[in-house]
Design an enzyme around this catalytic site. Structure first.
Site, PDB file in Angstrom:
ATOM      1  N   ASP A 182       0.872  -1.170   0.000  1.00  0.00           N
ATOM      2  CA  ASP A 182       0.000   0.000   0.000  1.00  0.00           C
ATOM      3  C   ASP A 182       0.912   1.224   0.000  1.00  0.00           C
ATOM      4  OD1 ASP A 182      -2.183   1.652   0.080  1.00  0.00           O
ATOM      5  OD2 ASP A 182      -3.144   0.643   1.757  1.00  0.00           O
ATOM      6  N   CYS A 183       0.386   2.348  -0.462  1.00  0.00           N
ATOM      7  CA  CYS A 183       1.272   3.467  -0.789  1.00  0.00           C
ATOM      8  C   CYS A 183       1.993   4.025   0.437  1.00  0.00           C
ATOM      9  CB  CYS A 183       0.489   4.540  -1.523  1.00  0.00           C
ATOM     10  SG  CYS A 183      -0.045   3.940  -3.147  1.00  0.00           S
TER      11      CYS A 183
END
EC number: 3.2.1.-
Length: 772
Positions: free
Chosen positions: A296-297
């Site tokens: 995830d970012c």
């Protein structure tokens, strides 16, 4: 060819149109992404990785062998850098397609020939259809539009969707993105939508690459001072196997997904993106992922800078890659991986393994070979088509749930209800209808516009937005309700109340909404229909128990055609058939359940979660939904009532006499007869309609410690039955697949004894016994 304005000024109209179309084609082709193995590219045309007749894994290894360490490292992040000397252009991995192509990620952009894309209902609404073929068809349409945009140079081919986390807590702001609370439903949704997105997989090829997220036990964003970046989810082996990992396993096993995304949170003290057991051992080892794992970012940055999991950034980079992470959404790995290699924390071989997984997916997508194959001709004309817009409307029809219909007040009649008061903060909204992770919709039909097609409307918002902080507009709303033949109140939530990074604190309607509903209902001279837009459940007990509120409809976030769908159902052009994919709890439930407790099963004063384990009162139960017609069930044949289960070996480790069960891993699953259930569904009412047949299993109360299951869904089938007709649905019950439960050690077992199957109001018992 020059496409300036002058060239369009000469000749007759036919020539003008032809020139204009050629300009569009030329413009579209010029925007198409560069690809390394273009036959005209003298740099690469003779290299082995450009030979399409060579196996993909050989091509990948050849390419990796030509890259320097620095070039490899710049390919480990979402905005992968170009390698000009090999003809490789830069690539943005991050695109989103949760319920339509989205511009949330930087990989897709709207404008020019692609002003928008079809925006389907939010996932929680589509899940309420319980229609697996619909889920797959939506995926197919979304990927058609994604490929068209890729061909036009405005989108990528790697989409970080779907979100298949379990809606564990009704307050979760991202519950709207999920298929609901049941792991079987979430798993079936995941596999269906992924198959639609990725295509038929012929020749190991991908139409687009889907990604199941956020792995795992991720379902808290920001609650009571705890945020997702710092949360350590303490999860038992039982709940991990029985609930949280189920949809991800289905996504990989059944959907053959090309990617899995690890989450921000820790699980039992370890960041998921640095957990070798979760990534390398489980996703890639046990489940055999054919694809890549992405963070995830900024997850790697988060576990270093916010969770302080490692002492140095180089250690964080090494920990994630060695755990099985292949791609970083964010710049962290591009900055610190080379230092990790130089310090001996990581080898170049580890980097090669990560790259092999990402480049293989790009090869399977055909990204090195140009725009060849069955999707080459998709373009602007294939986005927002009439058929796609119709599917968005049909999906909304199937997902909307009728929760109350006193005295058969619905459907309204256009002849008797000629004037309708349309009231509420969500009565004339557009973007609210598409929820989050959405793009630019092709077009919108608001509830007010939809109802206006059937009747003269008197419109009053009543509140300034869903926060509804004042009652200044209540008087005008009451006046409209007194004048109209019927009143439709469109209330609920929006992204200011529930969203990513925003969990709810309670389950009631915000602000003065409840007072608005009550006052308008009291004033209305005709029937009052309450329509709710929301992702999560709302405690509307006051309306359920108010005789002045004739009907309640949950529309979720119904997509670009939501207003038309709501109106079609209210006026009887469509018979509602949606069922709730989550339990609707009373407000006092959340006072007993901190969001930070991950346990599914009840203990002490803790009431448990979801219909599988919670035994308390509900506003509306999981699977609830009314119709304008009535359905009955019967068993068309006498199914088996007894089943003998054998094991490969029979000893105390496999057949446990104290728990009276057999381990699924040691059972002879292939030899067990399936129990076919032939469920006859009769439509005994006056309307044609669709019905969902749910089959639940209630395990025997034996000695398996901590089981605590009320019942669990094992199968569901959607069936359309015309008025007065019958349809037979067959469900094959498999002992290993459907009658297993998970013990406290995370091991699946088949309990011996009486398993009760619930099909509507029918019950059928299967006695399962060991074959000694």
């Amino acid at each position: 060819m020059s496409c300036n304005k002058k060239s369009l000024l000469f000749g007759n109209k036919v020539v003008v149109i032809l020139v204009f179309l050629l300009c569009l084609v030329h413009s579209s082709e010029s925007l198409r992404p560069l690809f390394a193995c273009n036959p005209a590219n003298g740099l690469t045309r003779t290299l082995r990785f450009c030979r399409v007749n060579v196996p993909i894994h050989v091509r990948v290894q050849d390419l990796i062998g030509r890259l320097t360490l620095q070039e490899k490292i710049r390919l480990l992040v979402n905005n992968a850098a170009a390698v000009p000397r090999l003809g490789i252009g830069g690539y943005e991995w991050w695109s989103e397609a949760l319920h339509g192509v989205s511009d949330v990620g930087p990989g897709a952009k709207f404008g020019g020939a692609f002003p928008g894309a079809t925006s389907f209902p939010q996932v929680i609404t589509t899940a309420a259809s319980f229609n697996q073929s619909l889920w797959e068809e939506i995926g197919r349409v979304v990927s058609d539009e994604a490929r068209a945009m890729y061909n036009g140079g405005v989108a990528g081919l790697t989409y970080w969707s779907p979100n298949v986390n379990i809606l564990r807590d009704p307050r979760w702001g991202r519950g709207q993105e999920t298929p609901g609370e049941d792991p079987v439903v979430a798993g079936k949704y995941a596999a269906s939508y992924v198959r639609g997105l990725q295509g038929n997989g012929a020749g190991n090829r991908l139409k687009v690459a889907a990604c199941c997220k956020h792995y795992t036990a991720y379902d808290l964003d920001n609650w009571n001072g705890v945020d997702r970046f710092h949360f350590n989810a303490k999860v038992s082996k039982q709940d991990l196997e029985d609930t949280y990992n189920v949809p991800f396993k289905s996504c990989v096993y059944e959907g053959k997904v090309a990617s899995v995304m690890c989450s921000y949170n820790q699980v039992n003290g370890k960041p998921t993106c640095a957990d070798e057991n979760l990534l390398k051992n489980t996703i890639r080892g046990q489940w055999r992922l054919n694809g890549y794992i992405v963070s995830d970012c900024d997850s790697v940055d988060v576990f270093f800078n916010q969770q302080h999991y490692t002492k140095t950034p180089e250690e964080a980079a090494a920990a994630s890659i060695k755990a099985g992470l292949d791609l970083d959404c964010g710049p962290f790995l591009a900055i610190f991986t080379e230092g990790a290699v130089k310090k001996g924390l990581l080898t170049e071989y580890d980097v090669n393994l990560a790259l092999a997984n990402t480049i293989t997916v790009q090869m399977r997508l055909g990204m090195f070979d140009g725009n060849l194959g069955p999707y080459a001709n998709l373009g602007p004309r294939d986005v927002c088509t009439l058929a796609h817009r119709h599917l968005a409307l049909e999906a909304a029809h199937q997902g909307i749930v009728l929760l109350k219909n006193s005295g058969r007040s619905l459907p309204l009649s256009p002849r008797r209800h000629r004037t309708v008061a349309v009231i509420g903060p969500n009565s004339d909204v557009t973007e609210t209808m598409i929820g989050n992770y959405a793009g630019k919709a092709c077009t919108y039909t608001t509830p007010l516009q939809g109802i206006s097609r059937y009747a003269r409307t008197l419109h009053q918002a009543g509140c300034a937005g869903v926060a509804c902080r004042g009652n200044q507009g209540f008087g005008a709303a009451e006046a409209a309700a007194r004048e109209a033949d019927a009143t439709v109140l469109v209330m609920g939530l929006d992204q200011s109340i529930e969203a990513e990074t925003r969990d709810r604190t309670g389950l009631l309607l915000p602000g003065y909404q409840q007072e608005l509903v009550t006052r308008v209902a009291q004033a209305s001279k005709g029937p009052v229909i309450l329509v709710l837009m929301s992702g999560g459940p709302i405690d509307v007990s006051f309306a359920k128990n108010n005789p002045r509120v004739a009907a309640i409809i949950w529309a979720g976030y119904p997509g670009q055609a939501g207003g038309a769908a709501i109106a079609n159902i209210i006026f009887g052009a469509v018979n509602p058939g949606g069922k709730l994919p989550m339990t609707w709890y009373p407000q006092d439930y959340v006072a007993k359940v901190p969001m930070t407790i991950m346990a599914m099963r009840a203990y002490g004063n803790y009431p448990g979660r979801t219909y599988r384990f919670y035994k308390g009162p509900v506003v509306f139960p999981f699977g609830f939904g009314l119709s304008y017609t009535t359905f009955t069930h019967s068993l068309a044949q006498n199914p088996l009532a007894q089943l003998s289960v054998s094991s490969k070996k029979l000893n105390s480790a496999i057949f446990n006499s104290s728990s009276n069960s057999i381990k699924v891993s040691h059972a002879n699953c292939g030899t067990f007869p399936k129990v076919p259930l032939h469920v006859e569904v009769s439509n005994t009412g006056e309307f044609d309609g669709t019905h969902t047949v749910f089959v639940f299993a209630e395990p025997p109360k034996n000695g398996i410690k901590g089981l605590g299951v009320n019942k669990q869904l094992i199968a569901f089938e959607k069936v359309h039955v015309t008025a007065g007709a019958k349809r037979t649905v067959q469900v094959d019950v498999d002992a290993c697949k459907h009658l297993g439960v998970v013990d406290e050690y995370g091991r699946r077992r088949i309990p011996m004894g009486e398993h009760k199957l619930h099909i509507g109001d029918l019950k059928h018992t299967i006695l399962v016994q060991p074959q000694l």
